[in-house]
Design a protein around this motif. Structure first.
Motif, PDB file in Angstrom:
ATOM      1  N   SER A  53      -7.698  -3.699  -9.517  1.00 59.41           N
ATOM      2  CA  SER A  53      -6.399  -2.476  -9.729  1.00 59.41           C
ATOM      3  C   SER A  53      -5.448  -2.266 -10.714  1.00 59.41           C
ATOM      4  CB  SER A  53      -5.441  -2.871  -7.765  1.00 59.41           C
ATOM      5  OG  SER A  53      -5.233  -1.889  -7.829  1.00 59.41           O
ATOM      6  N   ILE A  54      -4.633  -3.324 -11.401  1.00 55.39           N
ATOM      7  CA  ILE A  54      -3.964  -3.245 -12.007  1.00 55.39           C
ATOM      8  C   ILE A  54      -4.436  -2.998 -13.433  1.00 55.39           C
ATOM      9  CG2 ILE A  54      -1.758  -4.556 -11.280  1.00 55.39           C
ATOM     10  CD1 ILE A  54      -3.019  -7.267 -12.611  1.00 55.39           C
ATOM     11  N   ARG A  55      -5.642  -3.403 -13.209  1.00 50.60           N
ATOM     12  CA  ARG A  55      -6.734  -2.863 -15.012  1.00 50.60           C
ATOM     13  C   ARG A  55      -7.219  -1.436 -14.792  1.00 50.60           C
ATOM     14  NH1 ARG A  55     -10.405  -8.574 -15.208  1.00 50.60           N
ATOM     15  NH2 ARG A  55      -9.238  -9.182 -16.720  1.00 50.60           N
ATOM     16  N   ASP A  56      -7.312  -1.165 -13.669  1.00 50.24           N
ATOM     17  CA  ASP A  56      -7.873   0.943 -13.945  1.00 50.24           C
ATOM     18  C   ASP A  56      -6.553   0.560 -13.969  1.00 50.24           C
ATOM     19  OD1 ASP A  56     -10.599  -0.272 -13.254  1.00 50.24           O
ATOM     20  OD2 ASP A  56      -9.530  -0.138 -10.687  1.00 50.24           O
ATOM     21  N   ALA A  57      -5.428   0.728 -13.254  1.00 52.23           N
ATOM     22  CA  ALA A  57      -3.726   1.067 -14.198  1.00 52.23           C
ATOM     23  C   ALA A  57      -2.927   0.666 -15.554  1.00 52.23           C
ATOM     24  CB  ALA A  57      -2.692   0.555 -12.870  1.00 52.23           C
ATOM     25  N   GLY A  58      -4.057   0.681 -16.505  1.00 49.41           N
ATOM     26  CA  GLY A  58      -3.719   0.265 -17.358  1.00 49.41           C
ATOM     27  C   GLY A  58      -3.515  -0.991 -18.344  1.00 49.41           C
ATOM     28  N   ALA A 201      -3.689  -3.674   1.008  1.00 48.54           N
ATOM     29  CA  ALA A 201      -3.136  -2.094   1.165  1.00 48.54           C
ATOM     30  C   ALA A 201      -2.932  -1.860  -0.625  1.00 48.54           C
ATOM     31  CB  ALA A 201      -2.430  -2.431   2.305  1.00 48.54           C
ATOM     32  N   LEU A 202      -2.125  -2.990  -0.953  1.00 47.44           N
ATOM     33  CA  LEU A 202      -1.464  -2.921  -2.166  1.00 47.44           C
ATOM     34  C   LEU A 202      -2.778  -1.863  -3.543  1.00 47.44           C
ATOM     35  CD1 LEU A 202       0.940  -2.839  -4.055  1.00 47.44           C
ATOM     36  CD2 LEU A 202       0.603  -5.033  -4.437  1.00 47.44           C
ATOM     37  N   ALA A 203      -3.199  -2.512  -3.108  1.00 43.38           N
ATOM     38  CA  ALA A 203      -4.689  -2.717  -4.189  1.00 43.38           C
ATOM     39  C   ALA A 203      -5.045  -0.582  -4.194  1.00 43.38           C
ATOM     40  CB  ALA A 203      -6.033  -3.213  -3.976  1.00 43.38           C
ATOM     41  N   GLU A 204      -5.009  -0.912  -3.055  1.00 51.81           N
ATOM     42  CA  GLU A 204      -5.308   1.187  -2.738  1.00 51.81           C
ATOM     43  C   GLU A 204      -4.261   2.006  -3.177  1.00 51.81           C
ATOM     44  OE1 GLU A 204      -6.859   1.307   1.189  1.00 51.81           O
ATOM     45  OE2 GLU A 204      -8.741   1.420   0.711  1.00 51.81           O
ATOM     46  N   ALA A 205      -2.761   1.587  -2.976  1.00 52.57           N
ATOM     47  CA  ALA A 205      -1.749   2.555  -2.888  1.00 52.57           C
ATOM     48  C   ALA A 205      -2.025   2.465  -4.521  1.00 52.57           C
ATOM     49  CB  ALA A 205      -0.638   2.022  -1.929  1.00 52.57           C
ATOM     50  N   ILE A 206      -1.729   1.186  -5.325  1.00 54.58           N
ATOM     51  CA  ILE A 206      -1.205   1.304  -6.466  1.00 54.58           C
ATOM     52  C   ILE A 206      -2.353   2.566  -6.801  1.00 54.58           C
ATOM     53  CG2 ILE A 206      -2.089   0.450  -8.258  1.00 54.58           C
ATOM     54  CD1 ILE A 206      -1.269  -2.496  -7.748  1.00 54.58           C
ATOM     55  N   GLN A 207      -3.495   2.643  -6.786  1.00 53.69           N
ATOM     56  CA  GLN A 207      -4.411   3.657  -7.717  1.00 53.69           C
ATOM     57  C   GLN A 207      -3.927   5.033  -7.610  1.00 53.69           C
ATOM     58  OE1 GLN A 207      -6.687   2.858  -9.423  1.00 53.69           O
ATOM     59  NE2 GLN A 207      -5.826   0.768  -9.076  1.00 53.69           N
ATOM     60  N   ILE A 208      -2.742   5.628  -6.282  1.00 53.94           N
ATOM     61  CA  ILE A 208      -2.331   6.962  -6.656  1.00 53.94           C
ATOM     62  C   ILE A 208      -1.827   7.447  -7.142  1.00 53.94           C
ATOM     63  CG2 ILE A 208      -0.852   8.046  -4.927  1.00 53.94           C
ATOM     64  CD1 ILE A 208      -0.786   6.249  -2.258  1.00 53.94           C
ATOM     65  N   GLU A 209      -2.572   8.410  -7.749  1.00 49.81           N
ATOM     66  CA  GLU A 209      -1.687   8.971  -9.750  1.00 49.81           C
ATOM     67  C   GLU A 209      -0.425   9.607  -8.811  1.00 49.81           C
ATOM     68  OE1 GLU A 209      -4.176  11.926 -10.832  1.00 49.81           O
ATOM     69  OE2 GLU A 209      -5.544  10.354 -11.515  1.00 49.81           O
ATOM     70  N   GLY A 210       0.601   9.422 -10.334  1.00 49.10           N
ATOM     71  CA  GLY A 210       2.281  10.095  -9.672  1.00 49.10           C
ATOM     72  C   GLY A 210       3.399   9.776  -8.443  1.00 49.10           C
ATOM     73  N   ALA A 211       2.484   8.732  -8.093  1.00 48.92           N
ATOM     74  CA  ALA A 211       3.348   8.330  -6.809  1.00 48.92           C
ATOM     75  C   ALA A 211       4.139   6.634  -7.256  1.00 48.92           C
ATOM     76  CB  ALA A 211       2.585   7.223  -5.794  1.00 48.92           C
ATOM     77  N   PRO A 212       5.390   6.971  -7.166  1.00 48.02           N
ATOM     78  CA  PRO A 212       6.697   6.040  -7.928  1.00 48.02           C
ATOM     79  C   PRO A 212       6.522   4.688  -6.813  1.00 48.02           C
ATOM     80  CG  PRO A 212       7.503   7.646  -6.443  1.00 48.02           C
ATOM     81  CD  PRO A 212       5.373   8.303  -6.482  1.00 48.02           C
ATOM     82  N   ILE A 213       6.809   4.155  -7.248  1.00 47.67           N
ATOM     83  CA  ILE A 213       6.572   2.744  -6.490  1.00 47.67           C
ATOM     84  C   ILE A 213       7.713   2.317  -5.488  1.00 47.67           C
ATOM     85  CG2 ILE A 213       8.817   1.192  -7.548  1.00 47.67           C
ATOM     86  CD1 ILE A 213       7.002  -1.062  -7.591  1.00 47.67           C
TER      87      ILE A 213
END
Length: 498
Positions: A53-58, A201-213
């Motif tokens: 998930s975080i690899r997908d986030a860069g 749930a965290l792995a899914e939520a990390i993928q939401i574009e533009g979502a603040p923490i």
């Protein structure tokens, strides 16, 4: 128990897509196969899931599985060194899934070779969670994230001074976000599937574009509560001073930003006249579907006897009661037929039958939108047909105007605006209704700045859209002050809005 710590030393993390990319470094540890205490089914699975998930986030990720104490100490030290080498703009993330315990308010992460008979030896066989925070803080980088999924059960519950459940609440400095998979002192579920409820749930939520923490963990909390039947409730606290975004969204153009700002204001007001004016300005914009749905809801609320949605300028007579008459069944049926078919002819049939009907404004907006699409399609067909040689107007034949200034009177256009500056014009009343059929009380003797909340800066933003790609199309849209005002605004923008 899962804890997330985000430390910010003054930088904005959510960057536009055209900004220089941030270096993102992560260390992920998953411990499942313990030698002296009960194993965990999902710790390694969760570590692998978060890694992807975080690899997908860069993030550039180092994944360590079933680590001994020596392995963990070496990896954490290398991680701190990488952050220090990366510089202040580097983002660091640490994730740990495995056993964790607390003793006297201190949280410890357990390597797979941890064995314990007395609580006094805990700091000799386990890793103090605060050591990770110290490594990351030493780098003085802008953003650090620490995730500890380490309170599924207490493997040393029979040892004195280690009978507390979960992990202790951790303190962090200003600019920090802490999130627990469950409340401090409570136990989180390991999960009956391949992953724990929180990590999934965290792995899914990390993928939401533009979502603040904050939004990421709000979504996680909602999902975990639903999945566990309320047994596990994630908890968080924040002292953030900057925004953090895992996956920055698409950067908006100047025109899209202006549209977004206007829509936020209109949506908050829920005023039908403002909504109709918005649809007039952006008939094919980003929020047209949302705006039309809201307009329909507002009108239906009025028909059902809710609070009347009167035009902004309407001034009711003293003691005059508001009368709301429900539309006839045939009128509603004709509207529904038109909305289902989407045909301009069906909408026109409604207007022919009910020229003063309850939904006339909504229908006129739909007709205008359909006509706009027809015009656009026709323009595209004409543009695709090569013009006969010799019929194209040379660029030299097009008139060129002098630079335009904010305090410079206009030299062309309707008599009402000639000789007036841009600032003076926006305080005038429109020359004709911005929307066909709009009641006179909603626009006559009212300045355009009442609806648009124009300032010099927002006008400059709007004017800039006329010199960008697609600006010619925007210039062709009719304006309540005529096309000459738009042309002057374009000249003003070309002159850097001086």
């Amino acid at each position: 128990m899962l804890i997330v710590t985000v430390s910010l030393f003054g930088a904005t993390v959510g960057q536009a897509q055209n900004s220089p990319p941030q270096e993102r470094i992560a260390l992920v540890i998953g411990n499942s196969t313990y030698m002296h205490v009960s194993p965990l089914d999902n710790a390694i699975n969760d570590a692998q899931l978060i890694t992807q998930s975080i690899r997908d986030a860069g993030f550039s990720v180092t994944l360590l599985q079933d680590a001994t104490q020596i392995d963990m100490r070496r990896a954490i030290a290398d991680f701190g060194r990488a952050l220090r080498d990366g510089g202040p703009e580097t983002v660091g993330l640490f994730y740990y899934a495995g056993h964790g315990v607390q003793s006297f308010g201190t949280n410890y992460l357990l390597p797979v070779d941890a064995g314990l008979t007395d609580a006094a030896d805990l700091d000799l066989v386990a890793m103090d969670a605060s050591s990770v925070l110290r490594q990351m803080a030493s780098a003085r980088n802008r953003t650090n994230i620490v995730i500890l999924d380490a309170c599924r059960n207490n493997p040393f519950e029979n040892i004195r001074d280690l009978d507390d459940n979960g992990l202790a609440e951790m303190k962090a400095p200003t600019g920090t976000y802490l999130a627990y998979a469950t409340a401090p002192g409570r136990v989180a579920m390991d999960g009956t599937g391949q992953n724990s409820p929180f990590s999934y749930a965290l792995a899914e939520a990390i993928q939401i574009e533009g979502a603040p923490i904050e939004r990421v963990f709000k979504d996680v909390r909602v999902k975990v509560i639903a999945q566990t039947g309320g047994v596990q409730t994630p908890w968080d606290t924040s002292s953030l001073t900057r925004e953090f975004v895992f996956r920055p969204g698409k950067q908006l153009s100047a025109e899209e930003m202006a549209e977004q700002q206007l829509w936020n204001s209109v949506a908050k007001s829920r005023d039908p006249v403002q909504i109709m004016l918005f649809l007039r300005s952006y008939p094919r914009g980003l929020y047209q579907d949302e705006a039309r749905a809201m307009l329909s809801d507002v009108l239906e609320l009025e028909l059902k006897g809710g609070k009347p949605a009167q035009p902004v300028a309407a001034t009711p007579e003293p003691d005059a009661p508001f009368v709301s008459t429900a539309p006839a069944e045939t009128e509603v049926q004709m509207l529904e037929k038109a909305r289902v078919s989407g045909l301009k002819e069906d909408y026109q049939s409604y207007l022919d039958a009910y020229p003063d009907g309850t939904f006339k404004e909504l229908v006129r907006i739909e007709i205008a939108g359909l006509e706009g699409k027809e015009t656009q399609a026709a323009t595209s067909r004409v543009a695709a047909t090569p013009a006969p040689e010799g019929l194209l107007e040379p660029a030299s034949a097009q008139p060129r105007l002098d630079p335009m200034f904010f305090n410079q009177p206009l030299t062309e256009g309707p008599s009402e605006i000639v000789g007036k500056t841009i600032l003076e014009i926006i305080e005038l009343s429109p020359l004709f209704p911005p929307i066909d059929g709009l009641p006179d009380a909603a626009w006559k003797n009212r300045s355009c700045s009442t609806c648009h909340k124009w300032t010099r800066d927002t006008l400059c933003t709007q004017a800039a859209t006329y010199i960008k790609e697609g600006g010619a199309r925007a210039l062709r849209k009719e304006h309540p002050f005529g096309g000459s005002l738009k042309r002057h605004l374009r000249l003003w923008a070309e002159n850097d809005c001086k």
